[in-house]
Every structure is written in structure tokens, then in C-alpha cells.
Write a protein that holds these residues in place. Structure first.
Motif, PDB file in Angstrom:
ATOM      1  N   ALA A   1      26.219  13.651  31.048  1.00  0.00           N
ATOM      2  CA  ALA A   1      26.130  13.284  29.758  1.00  0.00           C
ATOM      3  C   ALA A   1      26.857  14.557  28.788  1.00  0.00           C
ATOM      4  O   ALA A   1      27.037  15.782  29.387  1.00  0.00           O
ATOM      5  CB  ALA A   1      24.552  13.462  29.144  1.00  0.00           C
TER       6      ALA A   1
ATOM      7  N   TYR B   1      28.668  15.277  24.572  1.00  0.00           N
ATOM      8  CA  TYR B   1      27.955  15.069  23.462  1.00  0.00           C
ATOM      9  C   TYR B   1      28.999  15.819  22.774  1.00  0.00           C
ATOM     10  O   TYR B   1      29.691  17.097  22.725  1.00  0.00           O
ATOM     11  CB  TYR B   1      26.247  16.610  23.382  1.00  0.00           C
ATOM     12  CG  TYR B   1      26.092  15.546  23.636  1.00  0.00           C
ATOM     13  CD1 TYR B   1      25.766  16.554  25.419  1.00  0.00           C
ATOM     14  CD2 TYR B   1      24.565  14.485  23.842  1.00  0.00           C
ATOM     15  CE1 TYR B   1      24.503  15.932  26.177  1.00  0.00           C
ATOM     16  CE2 TYR B   1      23.613  14.380  24.898  1.00  0.00           C
ATOM     17  CZ  TYR B   1      23.643  15.253  26.082  1.00  0.00           C
ATOM     18  OH  TYR B   1      22.857  14.887  27.359  1.00  0.00           O
TER      19      TYR B   1
ATOM     20  N   TYR C   1      27.871  11.267  21.525  1.00  0.00           N
ATOM     21  CA  TYR C   1      27.232  10.845  22.733  1.00  0.00           C
ATOM     22  C   TYR C   1      27.853  10.101  23.429  1.00  0.00           C
ATOM     23  O   TYR C   1      28.445   9.307  23.844  1.00  0.00           O
ATOM     24  CB  TYR C   1      25.653  11.887  22.907  1.00  0.00           C
ATOM     25  CG  TYR C   1      24.746  10.080  22.255  1.00  0.00           C
ATOM     26  CD1 TYR C   1      24.353  10.257  21.062  1.00  0.00           C
ATOM     27  CD2 TYR C   1      24.204   9.784  23.970  1.00  0.00           C
ATOM     28  CE1 TYR C   1      23.860   8.310  21.156  1.00  0.00           C
ATOM     29  CE2 TYR C   1      23.856   8.085  23.238  1.00  0.00           C
ATOM     30  CZ  TYR C   1      22.509   7.710  22.117  1.00  0.00           C
ATOM     31  OH  TYR C   1      22.269   7.225  22.161  1.00  0.00           O
TER      32      TYR C   1
ATOM     33  N   ASN D   1      25.569   9.277  27.263  1.00  0.00           N
ATOM     34  CA  ASN D   1      25.076   9.396  28.816  1.00  0.00           C
ATOM     35  C   ASN D   1      25.312   8.979  30.448  1.00  0.00           C
ATOM     36  O   ASN D   1      25.296   9.712  30.924  1.00  0.00           O
ATOM     37  CB  ASN D   1      24.144   8.028  28.533  1.00  0.00           C
ATOM     38  CG  ASN D   1      22.611   8.441  27.546  1.00  0.00           C
ATOM     39  OD1 ASN D   1      23.097  10.194  27.093  1.00  0.00           O
ATOM     40  ND2 ASN D   1      22.060   7.433  27.001  1.00  0.00           N
TER      41      ASN D   1
ATOM     42  N   SER E   1      25.598  17.724  30.156  1.00  0.00           N
ATOM     43  CA  SER E   1      23.806  17.385  30.976  1.00  0.00           C
ATOM     44  C   SER E   1      24.074  17.289  31.887  1.00  0.00           C
ATOM     45  O   SER E   1      24.765  15.992  31.891  1.00  0.00           O
ATOM     46  CB  SER E   1      23.215  17.792  29.572  1.00  0.00           C
ATOM     47  OG  SER E   1      22.727  16.744  29.612  1.00  0.00           O
ATOM     48  N   THR E   2      22.871  17.504  32.578  1.00  0.00           N
ATOM     49  CA  THR E   2      22.748  16.108  33.579  1.00  0.00           C
ATOM     50  C   THR E   2      21.485  15.706  33.724  1.00  0.00           C
ATOM     51  O   THR E   2      21.201  15.897  32.078  1.00  0.00           O
ATOM     52  CB  THR E   2      22.108  17.160  34.887  1.00  0.00           C
ATOM     53  OG1 THR E   2      20.928  17.215  34.646  1.00  0.00           O
ATOM     54  CG2 THR E   2      23.344  18.066  35.679  1.00  0.00           C
ATOM     55  N   GLN E   3      21.725  13.883  33.651  1.00  0.00           N
ATOM     56  CA  GLN E   3      20.955  13.411  33.246  1.00  0.00           C
ATOM     57  C   GLN E   3      19.211  13.743  33.295  1.00  0.00           C
ATOM     58  O   GLN E   3      18.114  13.039  32.797  1.00  0.00           O
ATOM     59  CB  GLN E   3      20.569  12.233  33.336  1.00  0.00           C
ATOM     60  CG  GLN E   3      21.593  11.019  32.951  1.00  0.00           C
ATOM     61  CD  GLN E   3      21.949   9.724  32.884  1.00  0.00           C
ATOM     62  OE1 GLN E   3      22.157   9.122  33.959  1.00  0.00           O
ATOM     63  NE2 GLN E   3      22.579   8.825  31.840  1.00  0.00           N
ATOM     64  N   GLU E   4      18.887  14.679  34.387  1.00  0.00           N
ATOM     65  CA  GLU E   4      17.222  14.660  34.604  1.00  0.00           C
ATOM     66  C   GLU E   4      17.004  16.040  33.159  1.00  0.00           C
ATOM     67  O   GLU E   4      17.929  15.969  33.243  1.00  0.00           O
ATOM     68  CB  GLU E   4      17.264  15.838  36.049  1.00  0.00           C
ATOM     69  CG  GLU E   4      17.980  14.948  36.727  1.00  0.00           C
ATOM     70  CD  GLU E   4      19.220  14.519  37.334  1.00  0.00           C
ATOM     71  OE1 GLU E   4      19.009  13.632  38.385  1.00  0.00           O
ATOM     72  OE2 GLU E   4      20.227  15.398  36.879  1.00  0.00           O
ATOM     73  N   ASN E   5      16.063  16.234  33.561  1.00  0.00           N
ATOM     74  CA  ASN E   5      15.786  17.530  31.992  1.00  0.00           C
ATOM     75  C   ASN E   5      16.085  18.565  32.389  1.00  0.00           C
ATOM     76  O   ASN E   5      15.669  19.623  32.702  1.00  0.00           O
ATOM     77  CB  ASN E   5      14.308  16.994  32.391  1.00  0.00           C
ATOM     78  CG  ASN E   5      13.627  17.932  30.673  1.00  0.00           C
ATOM     79  OD1 ASN E   5      13.842  17.456  30.035  1.00  0.00           O
ATOM     80  ND2 ASN E   5      11.997  18.543  31.432  1.00  0.00           N
ATOM     81  N   GLN E   6      17.493  18.389  31.875  1.00  0.00           N
ATOM     82  CA  GLN E   6      18.110  19.561  32.420  1.00  0.00           C
ATOM     83  C   GLN E   6      18.555  20.324  30.800  1.00  0.00           C
ATOM     84  O   GLN E   6      19.093  19.211  30.244  1.00  0.00           O
ATOM     85  CB  GLN E   6      19.560  19.649  33.088  1.00  0.00           C
ATOM     86  CG  GLN E   6      18.882  19.883  35.167  1.00  0.00           C
ATOM     87  CD  GLN E   6      18.013  20.972  35.375  1.00  0.00           C
ATOM     88  OE1 GLN E   6      17.846  21.860  34.789  1.00  0.00           O
ATOM     89  NE2 GLN E   6      16.692  20.714  35.573  1.00  0.00           N
ATOM     90  N   PRO E   7      18.862  21.553  30.760  1.00  0.00           N
ATOM     91  CA  PRO E   7      19.252  21.904  29.461  1.00  0.00           C
ATOM     92  C   PRO E   7      20.977  21.577  29.668  1.00  0.00           C
ATOM     93  O   PRO E   7      21.629  21.726  30.375  1.00  0.00           O
ATOM     94  CB  PRO E   7      19.467  23.521  29.504  1.00  0.00           C
ATOM     95  CG  PRO E   7      18.681  23.585  30.926  1.00  0.00           C
ATOM     96  CD  PRO E   7      18.870  22.814  31.125  1.00  0.00           C
ATOM     97  N   GLN E   8      21.293  20.731  28.140  1.00  0.00           N
ATOM     98  CA  GLN E   8      22.887  21.202  28.167  1.00  0.00           C
ATOM     99  C   GLN E   8      23.484  22.617  28.020  1.00  0.00           C
ATOM    100  O   GLN E   8      22.945  23.722  27.383  1.00  0.00           O
ATOM    101  CB  GLN E   8      22.963  20.764  26.333  1.00  0.00           C
ATOM    102  CG  GLN E   8      22.612  18.892  26.217  1.00  0.00           C
ATOM    103  CD  GLN E   8      23.000  18.837  24.982  1.00  0.00           C
ATOM    104  OE1 GLN E   8      22.823  19.445  24.052  1.00  0.00           O
ATOM    105  NE2 GLN E   8      21.944  17.225  24.431  1.00  0.00           N
ATOM    106  N   HIS E   9      24.687  22.547  28.125  1.00  0.00           N
ATOM    107  CA  HIS E   9      26.045  23.792  28.523  1.00  0.00           C
ATOM    108  C   HIS E   9      27.092  23.261  27.214  1.00  0.00           C
ATOM    109  O   HIS E   9      27.674  22.073  27.195  1.00  0.00           O
ATOM    110  CB  HIS E   9      26.589  24.183  29.830  1.00  0.00           C
ATOM    111  CG  HIS E   9      25.286  24.220  31.099  1.00  0.00           C
ATOM    112  ND1 HIS E   9      25.092  25.653  30.767  1.00  0.00           N
ATOM    113  CD2 HIS E   9      25.012  23.095  32.017  1.00  0.00           C
ATOM    114  CE1 HIS E   9      23.446  25.276  32.241  1.00  0.00           C
ATOM    115  NE2 HIS E   9      23.620  24.082  32.180  1.00  0.00           N
TER     116      HIS E   9
END
Lengths: 111, 112
Positions: free
Chosen positions: B31, B33, B48, B50, B94-102
Motif C-alpha cells: 500500500a 499513499y 492511495y 492498496n 505500509s504492508t497490508q497487515e495491521n502495520q504503521p505507515q512509513h
């Protein structure tokens, strides 16, 4: 419409003080709340909170989430001049993978 | 060093000109953005993606377009710049798992 409100918008304290930054939110199907620190350029990730009442801690910084009252706080103890930054709060809804940010709190630590 | 690279760092542009802001990541994140940051308004999502080949509109998409031909690149185009598009633009991934955006370091864009 999803919404995040941070307070205060600006805060000036002396080195060594403890500060509490607030973030309240309205979001459909809440998934997570994130805190970022922004100095000169890119926001850098601090914490991700998904469950109520579980404190996340990293050194002098800590954060907690209250999903019933829809808010989070970010605490910084024994502040240092290097803590001066804009602190951003954001929420993510289930299935959205998009962040909604608050306006940010500009924190200034004076020596 | 792994991360997100944005270019240019800053740009002054005449109104009416076309401009593309570049964003490249080497973390193989699915993903990506684009946000704009304006004083008092925080970061607002423009567009964005995905996954490669798909894009979606964010909160403030008007006047902007994006493409996602591959995993690594996510350019943002202003077809005909207007002064209200003066802002700092941040790309994130970010990855599509529940991980923060960088986030990347941003592009400061001024439209005159």
C-alpha cells in the motif's frame, strides 16, 4: 465522517517538565490509533494502539487508549529539548487502511 | 538504506503548469499513499493505492491524479497547478497487515 481532534494545538514547557497530549476521535469501525512525531521532515512512528487500557511505553514516552471514551493520551516525562516537535495522532478504520489525522500538537521544550 | 524516496525536495512552479511528484519505496510494501500537509489542517489524504494496479481517492483528490504501474513507484501528478495546491506533500507506504505507515521526507511545492 471520521474525525480526529488533538489538544492543545500548541504547548511550551521547560526542560524536565512532564507533558500530556490529548487525542479524541470519531471513526466508524475503529481499528487502531497511531501517534507520530514530526520534527523537520517525515513523521516518524511512535505507537500503535488497538486495545483499551494497555499502556505502550518507549523510554520516556508512553501512550494509552480508551475505546469507550474515544480518546488517547501521549505522555512525555522528564522532557528534553529534543522532544520539541509536532506530535500527530491518527486513526484507522477497519478495512480502510487509510489514516485520518488530527491537526497536530506543536510542543516546544525550552532549556 | 531501505525506505521511501521523494523527489524533488522542493519546487516552485508557475500556475497552470503540469508537475509530477515522484515517490519510490524499496520495502516491497503493498500500500502507498499521498498526503498534503497544510498549517492548522494536519495531513490530509489525496490518493492511495492498496496494491499495484489499483488506486483510490482520499479526502482531497480534486486536481490530482496517481498511477501505480508497479509495487515500488507511486507518482502524483498535478495536471494544471493552482496556488491552492501550495503545500508540503508526503508519500507513505505500509504492508497490508495491521502495520504503521512509513513516510518520506516530503516535497515542498509552491505554486505562484
Amino acid at each position: 465522517e471520521d474525525k480526529v481532534v488533538q489538544s492543545p494545538l500548541s504547548l511550551v514547557v521547560h526542560e524536565g517538565d512532564t507533558v500530556t497530549l490529548n487525542c479524541s476521535y470519531e471513526v466508524t469501525n475503529f481499528r487502531s490509533l497511531l501517534w507520530y512525531k514530526q520534527e523537520k521532515k517525515a513523521p516518524t512512528f511512535l505507537f500503535m494502539l488497538t486495545s483499551s487500557g494497555i499502556e505502550k511505553k518507549s523510554g520516556r514516552l508512553s501512550s494509552i487508549l480508551d475505546k469507550k471514551e474515544l480518546f488517547s493520551i501521549l505522555n512525555i516525562t522528564a522532557t528534553q529539548t529534543g522532544d520539541s516537535a509536532i506530535y500527530l495522532c491518527a486513526v484507522e478504520a477497519q478495512g480502510a487502511q487509510k489514516l485520518v489525522f488530527g491537526q497536530g500538537t506543536r510542543l516546544t521544550i525550552n532549556p | 538504506i531501505a525506505g521511501i524516496t521523494q523527489a524533488p525536495t522542493s519546487q516552485i512552479l508557475a500556475a497552470g503548469r503540469r508537475m509530477t511528484l515522484r515517490c519510490t519505496q524499496d520495502m516491497r510494501h503493498n500500500a502507498m499513499y499521498w498526503y498534503r500537509q497544510d498549517l492548522g489542517l494536519g495531513l490530509r489524504l489525496i490518493h492511495y493505492s492498496n496494491t499495484a494496479g489499483t488506486t483510490g481517492k482520499g479526502e482531497v483528490p480534486d486536481g490530482y491524479s496517481v498511477s501505480r504501474a508497479n509495487t515500488d513507484d507511486f507518482p502524483l501528478t498535478l495536471a494544471s497547478a493552482v496556488p491552492s495546491q501550495t503545500s508540503v506533500y508526503f508519500c507513505a507506504s505500509s504492508t497490508q497487515e495491521n502495520q504503521p505507515q512509513h513516510f518520506g521526507d516530503g516535497t515542498r511545492l509552491s505554486i505562484l
